[in-house]
Motif scaffolding. Structure first.
Motif, mmCIF file in Angstrom:
data_model
loop_
_atom_site.group_PDB
_atom_site.id
_atom_site.type_symbol
_atom_site.label_atom_id
_atom_site.label_comp_id
_atom_site.label_asym_id
_atom_site.label_seq_id
_atom_site.Cartn_x
_atom_site.Cartn_y
_atom_site.Cartn_z
ATOM 1 N N ASN A 58 55.079 44.788 36.941
ATOM 2 C CA ASN A 58 54.502 43.549 37.475
ATOM 3 C C ASN A 58 53.352 43.832 38.431
ATOM 4 O O ASN A 58 52.339 43.132 38.438
ATOM 5 C CB ASN A 58 55.579 42.723 38.174
ATOM 6 N N LYS A 59 53.498 44.883 39.236
ATOM 7 C CA LYS A 59 52.449 45.227 40.185
ATOM 8 C C LYS A 59 51.175 45.663 39.462
ATOM 9 O O LYS A 59 50.065 45.295 39.845
ATOM 10 C CB LYS A 59 52.952 46.328 41.114
ATOM 11 N N ILE A 60 51.329 46.439 38.420
ATOM 12 C CA ILE A 60 50.164 46.906 37.662
ATOM 13 C C ILE A 60 49.463 45.723 36.974
ATOM 14 O O ILE A 60 48.226 45.640 36.958
ATOM 15 C CB ILE A 60 50.592 47.962 36.627
ATOM 16 N N ILE A 61 50.248 44.792 36.429
ATOM 17 C CA ILE A 61 49.651 43.620 35.769
ATOM 18 C C ILE A 61 48.863 42.778 36.763
ATOM 19 O O ILE A 61 47.766 42.280 36.471
ATOM 20 C CB ILE A 61 50.748 42.793 35.078
ATOM 21 N N GLU A 62 49.404 42.627 37.983
ATOM 22 C CA GLU A 62 48.694 41.858 39.010
ATOM 23 C C GLU A 62 47.380 42.520 39.392
ATOM 24 O O GLU A 62 46.360 41.859 39.604
ATOM 25 C CB GLU A 62 49.591 41.701 40.233
ATOM 26 N N GLU A 63 47.385 43.864 39.497
ATOM 27 C CA GLU A 63 46.143 44.570 39.813
ATOM 28 C C GLU A 63 45.091 44.392 38.709
ATOM 29 O O GLU A 63 43.905 44.225 38.993
ATOM 30 C CB GLU A 63 46.452 46.051 40.017
ATOM 31 N N ILE A 64 45.531 44.400 37.454
ATOM 32 C CA ILE A 64 44.587 44.216 36.337
ATOM 33 C C ILE A 64 43.985 42.813 36.360
ATOM 34 O O ILE A 64 42.768 42.626 36.185
ATOM 35 C CB ILE A 64 45.308 44.472 35.001
ATOM 36 N N GLU A 65 44.808 41.788 36.616
ATOM 37 C CA GLU A 65 44.314 40.421 36.685
ATOM 38 C C GLU A 65 43.359 40.239 37.858
ATOM 39 O O GLU A 65 42.333 39.556 37.738
ATOM 40 C CB GLU A 65 45.479 39.434 36.789
ATOM 41 N N ALA A 66 43.677 40.856 38.988
ATOM 42 C CA ALA A 66 42.790 40.750 40.151
ATOM 43 C C ALA A 66 41.435 41.386 39.866
ATOM 44 O O ALA A 66 40.387 40.861 40.264
ATOM 45 C CB ALA A 66 43.463 41.409 41.358
ATOM 46 N N LYS A 67 41.433 42.529 39.163
ATOM 47 C CA LYS A 67 40.162 43.191 38.820
ATOM 48 C C LYS A 67 39.328 42.322 37.870
ATOM 49 O O LYS A 67 38.094 42.233 38.008
ATOM 50 C CB LYS A 67 40.443 44.545 38.197
ATOM 51 N N LYS A 68 39.990 41.651 36.938
ATOM 52 C CA LYS A 68 39.263 40.771 36.019
ATOM 53 C C LYS A 68 38.613 39.615 36.772
ATOM 54 O O LYS A 68 37.448 39.262 36.523
ATOM 55 C CB LYS A 68 40.224 40.233 34.950
ATOM 56 N N MET A 69 39.359 39.015 37.693
ATOM 57 C CA MET A 69 38.806 37.907 38.473
ATOM 58 C C MET A 69 37.643 38.355 39.331
ATOM 59 O O MET A 69 36.631 37.653 39.465
ATOM 60 C CB MET A 69 39.913 37.286 39.334
ATOM 61 N N LYS A 70 37.757 39.563 39.904
ATOM 62 C CA LYS A 70 36.683 40.078 40.743
ATOM 63 C C LYS A 70 35.419 40.320 39.915
ATOM 64 O O LYS A 70 34.308 39.985 40.353
ATOM 65 C CB LYS A 70 37.141 41.359 41.421
ATOM 66 N N ASP A 71 35.573 40.900 38.726
ATOM 67 C CA ASP A 71 34.402 41.137 37.862
ATOM 68 C C ASP A 71 33.745 39.820 37.450
ATOM 69 O O ASP A 71 32.510 39.716 37.386
ATOM 70 C CB ASP A 71 34.830 41.919 36.620
ATOM 71 N N GLU A 73 33.781 36.972 39.151
ATOM 72 C CA GLU A 73 33.085 36.416 40.307
ATOM 73 C C GLU A 73 31.760 37.139 40.556
ATOM 74 O O GLU A 73 30.746 36.501 40.877
ATOM 75 C CB GLU A 73 33.987 36.508 41.543
ATOM 76 N N GLU A 74 31.763 38.460 40.394
ATOM 77 C CA GLU A 74 30.513 39.202 40.583
ATOM 78 C C GLU A 74 29.472 38.815 39.526
ATOM 79 O O GLU A 74 28.279 38.728 39.821
ATOM 80 C CB GLU A 74 30.806 40.702 40.510
ATOM 81 N N LYS A 75 29.939 38.566 38.313
ATOM 82 C CA LYS A 75 29.006 38.165 37.257
ATOM 83 C C LYS A 75 28.402 36.797 37.537
ATOM 84 O O LYS A 75 27.188 36.573 37.353
ATOM 85 C CB LYS A 75 29.756 38.144 35.919
ATOM 86 N N GLU A 76 29.227 35.852 37.990
ATOM 87 C CA GLU A 76 28.722 34.526 38.329
ATOM 88 C C GLU A 76 27.760 34.583 39.518
ATOM 89 O O GLU A 76 26.736 33.890 39.547
ATOM 90 C CB GLU A 76 29.896 33.588 38.645
ATOM 91 N N LEU A 77 28.066 35.410 40.502
ATOM 92 C CA LEU A 77 27.195 35.546 41.666
ATOM 93 C C LEU A 77 25.833 36.123 41.264
ATOM 94 O O LEU A 77 24.780 35.651 41.729
ATOM 95 C CB LEU A 77 27.868 36.440 42.712
#
Length: 518
Positions: A58-71, A73-77
């Motif tokens: 579960n911890k690894i899945i959360e880290e992967i989802e967080a990285k996707k959201m961060k990427d 947001e950076e693309k939209e910015l």
């Protein structure tokens, strides 16, 4: 209770080596089959994922989802920053290079390349942009139901006969020039005198006979039919479909480009001389599967349009509705469904009429109930010429068959075809119906020689000489009125000048045939 001693898992060296050899052979077989498999497979190994019993899944899945959201947001910015920079540059009157140009450069560059290539091609061909299509043709389909009251007719023959009046009258009323397409292998079988009389009775209509599929008959047969048909109406030889030029093809110099271009020039000549303030309408009529849609496609391709303006197929019934194709501002072509015109001979039975239509490929294979009468009629026709008989025997590799009468020979022939092509029913019984449909398909595709000579020249078939047929060698006596009509219409279309090259091509093909026979 007696306890058995545990058996050892040790094996002999010979057995181990044998297992290794079998495993290696199996691996080689799998690799060989994998090379032949056309299914696409990725070379990269598939991610097996995270095991379900892993404690930190579960911890690894959360880290992967967080990285996707961060990427994301950076693309939209980054996108917002590019838009603000572009807006600021436009306010200051400056131009900047966008980062996204590299992504669109491939598509825009390809579109520009295609546009420049089309422009260069049009300049090279010398085509003017006036009244000619550049890419697509204007096609209008008229959804008219010609079979809405045909509940009583159970066969295709009856349905086609009932729809004859509606389809034919619609095309004649809407057309200025009617192209009557005939099959060169049997022009008289695909011709109806009632159609010609109806066109002659209509004021201001012009009728041209199109002798299609000239690549399936020898030059001397083509010349005889042209001499006979030209005494009735202006007749033009045409090769609508390019097809495959092989050893069984005739009149190879009469190409699709040459014949279709000549016909188009004749129609344009008539359009210019008619002095009409509107575009002329050319209607195309004929039996099913004689090549009406292929004629239209050949004409439109000569004017820079699409070569698939009308759907075509190797079976009857592809065209089911009226279709109008606008070639340019002065010419429109009207395609019509194939119809079986009423026959002039009322002595023929219904079975004989259906056999003739099957032999003319006017009935789809799925609607042929019994192909035997058509095959019998075909064999009788082929037996009249040694050239056609030899081609027939060579294609089917016929052994010595009983030939006491045509009926006996036809039955043994169908049995031979059924066994040769695996058309067998349960118990290995030859399926004569399936074999007959296969033979009719081969005849339709022109895989062996077959044609019909005019009645005035059937005597020349046995001697092998080619007789010159005069203008009065038709079935009906020549009339001065008919001769005047033919000469006047030929002048309107300027056929004598436009088709001089086609006559030369036929003559040269005939000379080549004579030299080969010698």
């Amino acid at each position: 209770m007696r306890v058995r001693k545990k058996q050892s898992k040790r094996t002999s060296t010979r057995m181990k080596e044998g297992i290794k050899k079998k495993a290696a052979a199996q691996n080689r077989k799998e690799r060989k089959l994998a090379k032949k498999d056309v299914t696409w497979k990725s070379r990269g190994k598939k991610d097996p994922g995270i095991p379900a019993n892993f404690p930190y899944k579960n911890k690894i899945i959360e880290e992967i989802e967080a990285k996707k959201m961060k990427d994301l947001e950076e693309k939209e910015l980054a996108k917002q920053q590019r838009l603000e920079a572009k807006k600021l540059a436009l306010e200051q009157g400056e131009t900047i290079m966008e980062d996204g140009m590299e992504e669109d450069d491939g598509q825009n560059g390809l579109a520009a390349l295609v546009a420049s290539a089309q422009e260069a091609a049009s300049k090279y061909d010398g085509h003017s942009n006036f009244d000619e299509p550049e890419e697509e043709l204007d096609v209008v389909d008229y959804n008219i139901d010609f079979y809405n009251d045909n509940d009583e007719g159970n066969t295709e023959l009856e349905k086609s006969r009932k729809a004859y009046d509606k389809i034919f009258k619609t095309v004649v009323d809407a057309s200025d020039v009617i192209l009557y397409v005939l099959d060169a292998r049997d022009p008289e079988g695909t011709r109806s005198r009632r159609v010609e009389q109806a066109v002659l009775q209509s004021q201001g209509k012009r009728l041209i006979l199109i002798l299609n599929k000239v690549d399936l008959i020898p030059p001397h047969v083509l010349e005889q039919w042209l001499n006979v048909l030209k005494s009735s109406f202006p007749t033009i030889p045409l090769r609508a479909a390019s097809g495959a030029t092989n050893a069984t093809s005739f009149n190879k110099k009469l190409t699709q480009t040459a014949t279709a271009s000549a016909l188009m020039e004749a129609l344009k000549k008539y359009s210019n001389n008619s002095n009409l303030k509107r575009s002329i309408v050319v209607g195309v009529i004929g039996y099913p599967n004689v090549g009406k849609s292929s004629v239209i496609n050949a004409l439109t391709s000569r004017r820079g349009g699409s070569s698939k303006a009308c759907p075509v197929g190797d079976q009857a019934g592809v065209t089911t509705a009226l279709r109008e194709v606008k070639v340019d501002n002065k010419l429109k072509i009207l395609d019509s469904p194939g119809i079986c015109f009423p026959t002039d001979n009322k002595r023929k039975t219904r079975k004989e009429q259906e056999a003739e239509l099957a032999l003319l490929n006017a009935i789809p294979a799925k609607h042929i109930i019994d192909p035997y009468p058509a095959v019998l009629m075909l064999i009788k026709r082929l037996s009249k010429s040694d050239e056609m008989t030899d081609s027939f025997k060579k294609f089917y590799e016929l052994p010595a068959l009983p030939s006491n009468d045509p009926d006996t020979f036809t039955k043994h022939f169908l049995i031979h075809v059924a066994r040769m092509r695996g058309r067998l029913s349960k118990g290995g019984i030859p399926n004569l119906e399936s074999a007959g449909i296969s033979v009719l398909s081969d005849w339709r595709d022109g895989k062996f020689y077959g044609w019909v000579l005019p009645k005035a020249s059937k005597d020349s078939m046995a001697t092998g000489t080619i007789s010159t047929i005069s203008s009065g060698a038709t079935q009906e006596p020549a009339k001065s009125e008919q001769t005047t009509i033919v000469s006047d219409w030929s002048k309107e279309f300027d056929l004598d000048g436009l088709f001089a090259s086609l006559d030369n091509a036929i003559s040269s093909s005939k000379e080549n045939e004579d030299s080969l026979m010698e």
